[in-house]
Each structure stands twice: as structure tokens, then as C-alpha cells.
Design a protein around this motif. Structure first.
Motif, PDB file in Angstrom:
ATOM      1  N   ASN A  37     -58.443  -9.266 -26.279  1.00 41.53           N
ATOM      2  CA  ASN A  37     -57.467  -9.346 -27.371  1.00 41.53           C
ATOM      3  C   ASN A  37     -56.756  -7.997 -27.563  1.00 41.53           C
ATOM      4  OD1 ASN A  37     -58.138 -12.035 -27.880  1.00 41.53           O
ATOM      5  ND2 ASN A  37     -59.813 -11.408 -29.226  1.00 41.53           N
ATOM      6  N   VAL A  38     -56.215  -7.484 -26.491  1.00 42.75           N
ATOM      7  CA  VAL A  38     -55.577  -6.166 -26.506  1.00 42.75           C
ATOM      8  C   VAL A  38     -54.365  -6.169 -27.425  1.00 42.75           C
ATOM      9  CG1 VAL A  38     -54.406  -4.454 -25.071  1.00 42.75           C
ATOM     10  CG2 VAL A  38     -56.399  -5.667 -24.187  1.00 42.75           C
ATOM     11  N   LEU A  55     -54.482   5.183 -22.304  1.00 45.06           N
ATOM     12  CA  LEU A  55     -54.043   3.795 -22.297  1.00 45.06           C
ATOM     13  C   LEU A  55     -52.847   3.646 -23.232  1.00 45.06           C
ATOM     14  CD1 LEU A  55     -54.469   0.772 -21.538  1.00 45.06           C
ATOM     15  CD2 LEU A  55     -55.937   0.617 -23.571  1.00 45.06           C
ATOM     16  N   ILE A  56     -51.765   3.092 -22.694  1.00 41.58           N
ATOM     17  CA  ILE A  56     -50.578   2.818 -23.500  1.00 41.58           C
ATOM     18  C   ILE A  56     -50.341   1.309 -23.462  1.00 41.58           C
ATOM     19  CG2 ILE A  56     -48.100   3.197 -23.768  1.00 41.58           C
ATOM     20  CD1 ILE A  56     -48.545   5.882 -22.257  1.00 41.58           C
ATOM     21  N   VAL A  57     -50.444   0.674 -24.624  1.00 41.82           N
ATOM     22  CA  VAL A  57     -50.206  -0.764 -24.728  1.00 41.82           C
ATOM     23  C   VAL A  57     -48.819  -0.955 -25.320  1.00 41.82           C
ATOM     24  CG1 VAL A  57     -50.985  -2.947 -25.706  1.00 41.82           C
ATOM     25  CG2 VAL A  57     -52.666  -1.183 -25.091  1.00 41.82           C
ATOM     26  N   LYS A  58     -47.965  -1.632 -24.577  1.00 40.49           N
ATOM     27  CA  LYS A  58     -46.593  -1.869 -25.037  1.00 40.49           C
ATOM     28  C   LYS A  58     -46.455  -3.296 -25.536  1.00 40.49           C
ATOM     29  CE  LYS A  58     -44.414   1.291 -21.779  1.00 40.49           C
ATOM     30  NZ  LYS A  58     -43.438   1.396 -20.697  1.00 40.49           N
ATOM     31  N   ALA A  59     -45.643  -3.468 -26.562  1.00 43.38           N
ATOM     32  CA  ALA A  59     -45.328  -4.809 -27.048  1.00 43.38           C
ATOM     33  C   ALA A  59     -44.443  -5.489 -26.012  1.00 43.38           C
ATOM     34  CB  ALA A  59     -44.614  -4.734 -28.393  1.00 43.38           C
ATOM     35  N   TYR A 106     -50.586 -22.580 -29.527  1.00 46.27           N
ATOM     36  CA  TYR A 106     -50.055 -21.461 -30.304  1.00 46.27           C
ATOM     37  C   TYR A 106     -48.925 -21.912 -31.233  1.00 46.27           C
ATOM     38  CZ  TYR A 106     -52.463 -19.040 -26.571  1.00 46.27           C
ATOM     39  OH  TYR A 106     -53.410 -18.627 -25.685  1.00 46.27           O
ATOM     40  N   PRO A 107     -48.819 -21.271 -32.397  1.00 45.88           N
ATOM     41  CA  PRO A 107     -47.674 -21.566 -33.269  1.00 45.88           C
ATOM     42  C   PRO A 107     -46.383 -21.078 -32.616  1.00 45.88           C
ATOM     43  CG  PRO A 107     -49.362 -20.282 -34.432  1.00 45.88           C
ATOM     44  CD  PRO A 107     -49.724 -20.304 -32.984  1.00 45.88           C
ATOM     45  N   LEU A 108     -45.317 -21.840 -32.804  1.00 41.95           N
ATOM     46  CA  LEU A 108     -44.024 -21.377 -32.297  1.00 41.95           C
ATOM     47  C   LEU A 108     -42.929 -21.818 -33.252  1.00 41.95           C
ATOM     48  CD1 LEU A 108     -42.119 -23.773 -30.828  1.00 41.95           C
ATOM     49  CD2 LEU A 108     -43.934 -23.649 -29.164  1.00 41.95           C
ATOM     50  N   LYS A 109     -41.788 -21.140 -33.143  1.00 38.21           N
ATOM     51  CA  LYS A 109     -40.633 -21.531 -33.954  1.00 38.21           C
ATOM     52  C   LYS A 109     -39.349 -21.229 -33.198  1.00 38.21           C
ATOM     53  CE  LYS A 109     -40.780 -17.242 -36.631  1.00 38.21           C
ATOM     54  NZ  LYS A 109     -40.889 -16.664 -37.964  1.00 38.21           N
ATOM     55  N   TYR A 131     -48.825 -15.622 -29.881  1.00 38.20           N
ATOM     56  CA  TYR A 131     -50.067 -15.655 -29.116  1.00 38.20           C
ATOM     57  C   TYR A 131     -51.198 -14.955 -29.857  1.00 38.20           C
ATOM     58  CZ  TYR A 131     -47.430 -17.263 -25.066  1.00 38.20           C
ATOM     59  OH  TYR A 131     -46.646 -17.994 -24.214  1.00 38.20           O
ATOM     60  N   HIS A 132     -50.827 -13.967 -30.664  1.00 34.42           N
ATOM     61  CA  HIS A 132     -51.782 -13.140 -31.408  1.00 34.42           C
ATOM     62  C   HIS A 132     -50.964 -12.453 -32.478  1.00 34.42           C
ATOM     63  CE1 HIS A 132     -54.289  -9.559 -32.138  1.00 34.42           C
ATOM     64  NE2 HIS A 132     -55.298 -10.329 -31.779  1.00 34.42           N
TER      65      HIS A 132
END
Length: 152
Positions: free
Chosen positions: A7-8, A34-38, A70-73, A135-136
């Protein structure tokens, strides 16, 4: 030796260190940044004929089974602001927000969570429709599509 992260999220960005004792050499250590990008938004252009059905996929190259959990709109840019057209929660029917007289009953959610617009009208030219899949809480996939309408 490996570190497994589940769940990064962006908040996990930072420096990580692994250290362990060895004999007879003492402690060994290694560091990694560690670099987590959106996720970046994907943008498409979709062409349609006037008065025909326009179908815009929510996420390219993804099956509906992958999206059903997953929820979506779906949203549209209207007069300089985003207006929600339809939303879908897992295991629930779609909720339509047909407050706009411009879209009314012309907008439907397809079986594969695509957006179906019928009939396309000249006023749809240049409109931007976007699909957001949650997704999260920190991982939202956004796909936007600009519509080009052609007359016969």
C-alpha cells in the motif's frame, strides 16, 4: 535481504537504511533514497460524428473486473468548473448527477465503466470529460478526454 512495502503512498518517500552485524568485520549498512510519485493524469482526444454515440473508456487497457473493486466517477469541465456526471461505488448501482440540462439523459455508464454519450451534439466540441478511479486514498488514477465533434 529485502524490504517489502505494501500500500505504497507518497508519505513513504524518504531515506531507508539496512544495517546488520557481520563477524569479524563489524556492522555493515546501506542506504537508499525512495521517492514515491503520484500518478500523472493521462490525456486523450476522442473524435465523434454529430448525433452518433460517443464512448470514452475510463482507463485504457484495463478490464472492467479490475475497476469493479474501486470507487470511480466521471466529471466534465463546465463553465470553468468540474461537474460530476456519474459515480459508481463497488457492488452498488451507478448514481447519476443529471443536474445539468446540457447532459440530462444523454450520459450513461457502460458495462466496462466507459462513459457513453448519445447523441453527440455540437456543444460537446472541446469538452473535457475525466474519469477518476480511487485505488487508495492517496492513489487516484485520472484520465481525461477532450471531445472533437464532426458534422456530416
Amino acid at each position: 535481504w529485502a524490504l517489502h512495502l505494501k500500500n505504497v503512498t507518497v508519505s513513504l518517500s524518504g531515506e531507508y537504511e539496512c544495517s546488520f552485524a557481520t563477524y569479524p568485520h563489524g556492522t555493515k549498512a546501506a542506504r537508499i533514497q525512495l521517492i514515491v510519485k503520484a500518478e500523472e493524469e493521462q490525456h486523450y482526444v476522442k473524435e465523434a460524428w454529430l448525433n452518433q454515440t460517443l464512448e470514452i473508456p475510463c482507463v485504457e487497457d484495463t478490464t472492467s473486473e479490475n475497476l469493479s473493486n474501486y470507487p470511480l466517477k466521471w466529471l466534465v469541465w463546465e463553465n470553468g468548473r468540474e461537474e460530476e456526471l456519474v459515480s459508481k461505488e463497488p457492488s452498488c448501482p451507478a448514481v447519476y448527477r443529471n443536474s445539468s440540462a446540457l447532459h440530462g439523459k444523454r450520459v450513461r455508464l457502460g458495462l466496462d465503466y466507459s462513459l457513453k454519450i448519445f447523441p453527440t451534439k455540437i456543444m460537446d466540441e472541446g469538452r473535457v470529460f475525466s474519469c477518476h478511479v480511487l485505488y487508495h486514498p492517496e492513489r487516484v488514477h485520472k484520465s481525461s478526454t477532450t471531445v472533437r465533434v464532426f458534422g456530416k
